[in-house]
Design a protein around this motif. Sequence first.
Motif, PDB file in Angstrom:
ATOM      1  N   ARG A   8     131.028  35.771  97.398  1.00 58.47           N
ATOM      2  CA  ARG A   8     130.721  34.473  96.801  1.00 58.47           C
ATOM      3  C   ARG A   8     129.388  33.941  97.318  1.00 58.47           C
ATOM      4  N   GLN A  12     125.769  33.307  95.330  1.00 58.13           N
ATOM      5  CA  GLN A  12     125.018  32.055  95.322  1.00 58.13           C
ATOM      6  C   GLN A  12     123.548  32.294  95.620  1.00 58.13           C
ATOM      7  N   ALA A  15     121.954  33.791  92.550  1.00 53.70           N
ATOM      8  CA  ALA A  15     121.801  32.810  91.473  1.00 53.70           C
ATOM      9  C   ALA A  15     120.817  31.703  91.819  1.00 53.70           C
ATOM     10  N   GLY A  16     120.326  31.711  93.058  1.00 55.44           N
ATOM     11  CA  GLY A  16     119.364  30.704  93.465  1.00 55.44           C
ATOM     12  C   GLY A  16     119.982  29.401  93.929  1.00 55.44           C
ATOM     13  N   ARG A  17     121.312  29.378  94.091  1.00 58.12           N
ATOM     14  CA  ARG A  17     121.984  28.155  94.532  1.00 58.12           C
ATOM     15  C   ARG A  17     122.047  28.037  96.052  1.00 58.12           C
ATOM     16  N   MET A  18     121.699  29.119  96.758  1.00 59.31           N
ATOM     17  CA  MET A  18     121.653  29.111  98.219  1.00 59.31           C
ATOM     18  C   MET A  18     120.407  29.858  98.662  1.00 59.31           C
ATOM     19  N   SER A  19     119.699  29.308  99.612  1.00 58.82           N
ATOM     20  CA  SER A  19     118.489  29.964 100.099  1.00 58.82           C
ATOM     21  C   SER A  19     118.858  31.130 101.017  1.00 58.82           C
ATOM     22  N   SER A  22     119.657  29.824 104.478  1.00 62.47           N
ATOM     23  CA  SER A  22     120.996  29.249 104.624  1.00 62.47           C
ATOM     24  C   SER A  22     122.036  30.349 104.735  1.00 62.47           C
TER      25      SER A  22
END
Length: 495
Positions: A8, A12, A15-19, A22
């Motif tokens: 998961r 992310q 998909a670019g939702r988490m660097s 991070s």
Amino acid sequence: MNERGLRRLIGQVKAGRMSRRSFLRRMAAVGLTAPLANQLLAYSGVAMAQSRPAYKPTKRGGGGVLKVLWWQAPTLLNPHFATGTKDQDGSRLFYEPLAGWDAEGNLRPILAESIPGREDGTLAADGKSVTWKLKKNVKWHDGQPFTADDVIFNWQYARDPATAAVTSGVYADITVEKVDQHTVTVKFKQPTPFWADAYVGALGMIIPKHLFGDYIGGKSREAPTNLKPVGTGPYKFKDFKPGDMVTGVINTDYHVPNRPHFDAIEMKGGGDAVSAARAVLQTGEFDFGWNMQVEDEILTRLEKGGKGRIIISRGGAIEHIQVNFTDPWTEVDGERSSIKTKHPTLSDPAVRQALALLIDKDSVEKHIYGRTGAATANFVHNPERFASKTTTYEFNIDKANAILDKAGWARGADGIRAKDGKKLKFVFQTSINQPRQKTQAIIKQACQKAGIDVELKSVTASVFFSSDVANPDTYQKFYADLQMYNTSLASSARA
């Protein structure tokens, strides 16, 4: 963290939702290092960051002679035999790996054309192979071309038990195949998340086949090039006096444009850390001094009114104490500290727990290292985002005594604890260096208050970190119960 949660998080990032940063921080929290976390992303199709140095030189040379000082002197210049930082750094003036790590845990290509990845198929989806594309037009210092044959030879050289290479563990369980003159594929027996081990970093420096080919196996120590390196690096070999000085001159045909800046380099070794600090800070005789493991009070005094200054750079190296799980005092098949043995007292978890409580890290930091060393409970402690925020350390003699009492280690008439006829008496070794001897003394004093007798052993640094297989006093032999030195996670170096 289970596999579902890991997938998961990787999703992310894709998909670019988490660097990436991070993600690395989350992985560090569950005990994964930055290099391993980066390679998990690479396997999942997230391109690995291609690290490039910020320094942008405009011309090669012109910097004069760079004079650097290592207070532990190199004794050989073959990276496959380098057991300490001094020998690894001396070798690195001339030899290079395919890639290395930067401060953020990203791979940086050196002799490789690029870093392998899923996007171009060079990193296999099943985790069982990786393909390295080599830089073209790279030459050895004698003008011979650097090719895939050299890369394959280093695998053959290191994995041969008769060569007795310290890098053997990196190459023993892999297979390397030639694709073409500038491409090789490394194959693993099973899916391997940490694929960037062979040919990477300090243990990945590559030596030339045409000069070492006749010295593989039992003849490895006879190669003249062990002391007269011919590499691909920024400097060509000029002279080497083992235990004293390594010198190199600029490689005008170096494969990296506009590098190096300095026209020549002198790597002086020997002496002690205080003398090295004085030669840089006070007299200005040298431009740089390595690993100023000197009491901060002395460094501050030398810095005042001197010609140099201290630069504090928090790296990944850590001064640590090792516990011998084998028996260094029993010989099995002609070998001490054999894995066929078990330590008679340190194999007891209660003893190890007590020892951990008897190390006054705060006092060592405050009274010895000062600004040059921070006490920590983490072995992986830097960069800061990779350091665990939940681990702690404690100095508590009363608690150590209580643990030993409960475990049945009773004090004898001499005040030393014993159980089943075995006494808590340990030999604690390290190299000769004033901060280390003072650290030993602090630990010995605390151990005495807990009924543990500690004999302190100090070995000359050039002996302790020697690659001489016949030397009984090296840290590799570990003919002691406890030992202390500095290790670097990034390069496996020792100091």
